[in-house]
Design an enzyme around this catalytic site. Structure first.
Site, mmCIF file in Angstrom:
data_model
loop_
_atom_site.group_PDB
_atom_site.id
_atom_site.type_symbol
_atom_site.label_atom_id
_atom_site.label_comp_id
_atom_site.label_asym_id
_atom_site.label_seq_id
_atom_site.Cartn_x
_atom_site.Cartn_y
_atom_site.Cartn_z
ATOM 1 N N HIS A 1 0.814 -1.218 0.000
ATOM 2 C CA HIS A 1 0.000 0.000 0.000
ATOM 3 C C HIS A 1 0.850 1.271 0.000
ATOM 4 O O HIS A 1 0.330 2.365 -0.180
ATOM 5 C CB HIS A 1 -0.941 0.004 1.211
ATOM 6 C CG HIS A 1 -2.259 0.655 0.942
ATOM 7 N ND1 HIS A 1 -2.496 1.443 -0.158
ATOM 8 C CD2 HIS A 1 -3.429 0.641 1.634
ATOM 9 C CE1 HIS A 1 -3.735 1.877 -0.136
ATOM 10 N NE2 HIS A 1 -4.333 1.411 0.935
ATOM 11 N N ARG A 2 2.153 1.150 0.175
ATOM 12 C CA ARG A 2 3.026 2.318 0.055
ATOM 13 C C ARG A 2 3.170 2.745 -1.395
ATOM 14 O O ARG A 2 3.440 3.917 -1.685
ATOM 15 C CB ARG A 2 4.416 2.012 0.624
ATOM 16 C CG ARG A 2 4.457 1.637 2.093
ATOM 17 C CD ARG A 2 5.860 1.192 2.484
ATOM 18 N NE ARG A 2 6.308 0.042 1.716
ATOM 19 C CZ ARG A 2 7.538 -0.475 1.781
ATOM 20 N NH1 ARG A 2 8.443 0.083 2.579
ATOM 21 N NH2 ARG A 2 7.863 -1.513 1.054
#
Length: 544
Positions: free
Chosen positions: A516-517
């Site tokens: 999700h980064r």
């Protein structure tokens, strides 16, 4: 004649140590250059270590199951001045005449370094693969190990093969070895398969003797005892007869003695005045007896372990590497998993139509090549799922290659061989390459380079009946797609009259985990939609 020491070589890129799984030779064996002498498991693969010398095995310095750093001495060889190893001291003093074609091989007169018995005759080929325990049993039973048909991996002779040959029954049944390797939950004693177990079950044998009332243990008095070279060395140094050391551990049905058991037995003989109860358990043991260091053959300790039913499996090699990789991925990349389901009745029909042509070309066509092509279509449209985040450089690298890793379950854990340049290959070519890589992964024959360079991974848990999961990303990649089982499930379709109706149709559940980064949830959903579109309309794959 000289003695040359042989160090564990670098058996893989960046490998610092390996577990010596099994010896393929024993002291007194003749070896040739490049002949495998040991099997070593690294954090990447199981490899055979070849000899660098022509000679005779002098001494084994490492026990099976030991972790050995690269560069440590593991074995030594006797080498003649002309480069050949002398089989015996007598051979050096008085060379043997050349044998005629009909002559039987002369027995090797070298005394066994461990137990003083005469070793078995040299085999005509000099390339019989058998562990030290099998060779020792052959000597005890008077069997020429070179005449025994091996049922273990690569024709390796096991102790069961030796016994079967001695009884006149030929080699032992390998237990379905021809069917190929099968995944197993944990290493266990395989009996006739030839692979030693890392798990020792206790409490299953009555060979071990209890301590006597006088404090000194009763000698076991066995006729056959198996032990590693290091254990036999300790027994000689402490003046202990291995056949008298109590033990409940076995290897291939024979008593197996460890160094700890030898030391404990020797300690008990040296101080017999200290009484021990006939049965010792953790609750009633006297203060002078440590439950963890008591002799292995003490009946009470065995009973306690047996009652608990626990087994200890070493956490190392490939399994430890997988664990560290999963830990790093899970605690470095914040995972989010997106689930969806594709209706794939058109894909099922397309595969059925192509299967006969694939079989005519010798290719087994599965659904995996179709999925791989659909994934490439999605990656081209959403390149952030084909990327790597380099934290130190504070940059995201969008990969230009489409190299897909295919997770394969093996008996040592999950291997992920990589199929390179998926965008440049056809369905049949991909199917053939995936089948080859998967087969060699299960046989532990992959090269380290074949598990590197992936940009995106696929895991097919549906092959064993799964539906949805939360796959862990193969770090430093940024995404992984999990495939469920293709099964008929209720699907809402528009009927002939324009009304919606629920009908059964083959569907493919998808589980997409992202870092999700790097990847937003909306981008992950759009990527999944693109993949599903290509799976539901297989003609779109012609563009890939």
């Amino acid at each position: 004649m000289t003695v040359e020491e042989f160090k564990l070589p670098d058996v893989g890129e960046g490998v610092a140590e390996g577990e010596l799984v099994s010896w393929l030779v024993a002291p007194g064996d003749r070896v040739e250059e490049d002949q495998p002498v040991a099997e070593v498991e690294t954090d990447k693969a199981l490899v055979e270590v070849p000899s660098s010398y022509d000679g005779t095995v002098e001494e084994l310095f490492v026990d099976e199951g030991d972790m050995v750093p690269v560069g440590d001495v593991i074995i030594s060889f006797r080498i003649d001045e002309d480069g050949d190893g002398g089989a015996t001291a007598e051979a050096e003093a008085e060379p043997e005449p050349e044998a005629d074609a009909g002559d039987e091989p002369a027995p090797d007169a070298t005394a066994d370094a461990d137990d003083g018995t005469t070793s078995e005759p040299d085999t005509p080929s000099g390339r019989t693969f058998a562990p030290p325990s099998a060779r020792r049993l052959a000597r005890e039973l008077g069997v020429d190990v070179g005449a025994v048909d091996g049922s273990g991996p690569g024709g390796r002779v096991t102790e069961a093969d030796v016994r079967a040959h001695a009884e006149g029954g030929g080699s032992a049944d390998a237990g379905g070895a021809d069917d190929g390797p099968e995944p197993r939950p944990a290493p266990t004693d395989t009996g006739s398969t030839g692979r030693k177990s890392a798990v020792s079950k206790r409490g299953d044998s009555s060979d071990g003797a209890s301590a006597t009332a006088a404090g000194a243990p009763e000698p076991a008095g066995r006729e056959t005892t198996l032990a590693t070279p290091a254990t036999r060395k300790v027994a000689r140094e402490r003046g202990v007869d291995l056949d008298d050391v109590p033990t409940d551990e076995t290897r291939d049905g024979e008593a197996f003695v460890t160094v700890d058991a030898v030391n404990a037995y020797a300690d008990a003989l040296e101080s017999p005045s200290e009484p021990e109860p006939a049965t010792v358990d953790a609750d009633t043991a006297p203060a002078t007896v440590d439950a963890d260091t008591a002799p292995d053959a003490t009946a009470a300790t065995d009973a306690a372990v047996s009652a608990e039913g626990d087994e200890t499996v070493p956490y190392r090699g490939v399994r430890r590497t997988i664990g560290k990789q999963m830990e790093r991925s899970k605690y470095t990349a914040p995972h989010v998993t997106h689930h969806d389901t594709a209706a794939v009745d058109a894909l099922v029909e397309a595969r059925e139509e192509l299967k006969p042509k694939a079989e005519a070309e010798g290719v087994k066509l599965t659904y995996m090549p179709f999925v791989m092509k659909a994934i490439v279509a999605g990656l081209k449209e959403y390149p952030y799922l084909n990327s790597e985040l380099r934290e130190d450089d504070e940059e995201i690298v969008l990969k230009g290659d489409y190299n897909l890793g295919i997770a394969v379950a093996t008996d040592a854990g999950l291997m992920v061989p990589v199929v390179e340049d998926v965008d440049e290959k056809g369905l049949f070519e991909l199917a053939d390459e995936v089948n080859d890589l998967a087969a060699r992964a299960r046989e532990r024959k992959l090269k380290p380079a074949e598990m590197k360079g992936g940009t995106f991974s696929i895991t097919n848990f549906g092959a064993i009946g799964g539906e949805y999961a939360t796959p862990i990303i193969n770090y430093p990649e940024t995404a992984i797609l999990g495939l469920g089982a293709i099964e008929e499930r209720p699907v809402v379709r528009e009927g002939d009259g324009g009304d919606s109706e629920v009908v059964p149709a083959p569907t493919l559940p998808l589980s997409l985990s992202i870092d999700h980064r790097v990847v937003d949830g909306a981008v992950a959903a759009e990527f999944a939609n693109t993949v599903m579109e290509h799976l539901e309309t297989p003609l779109l794959l012609l563009n890939e």
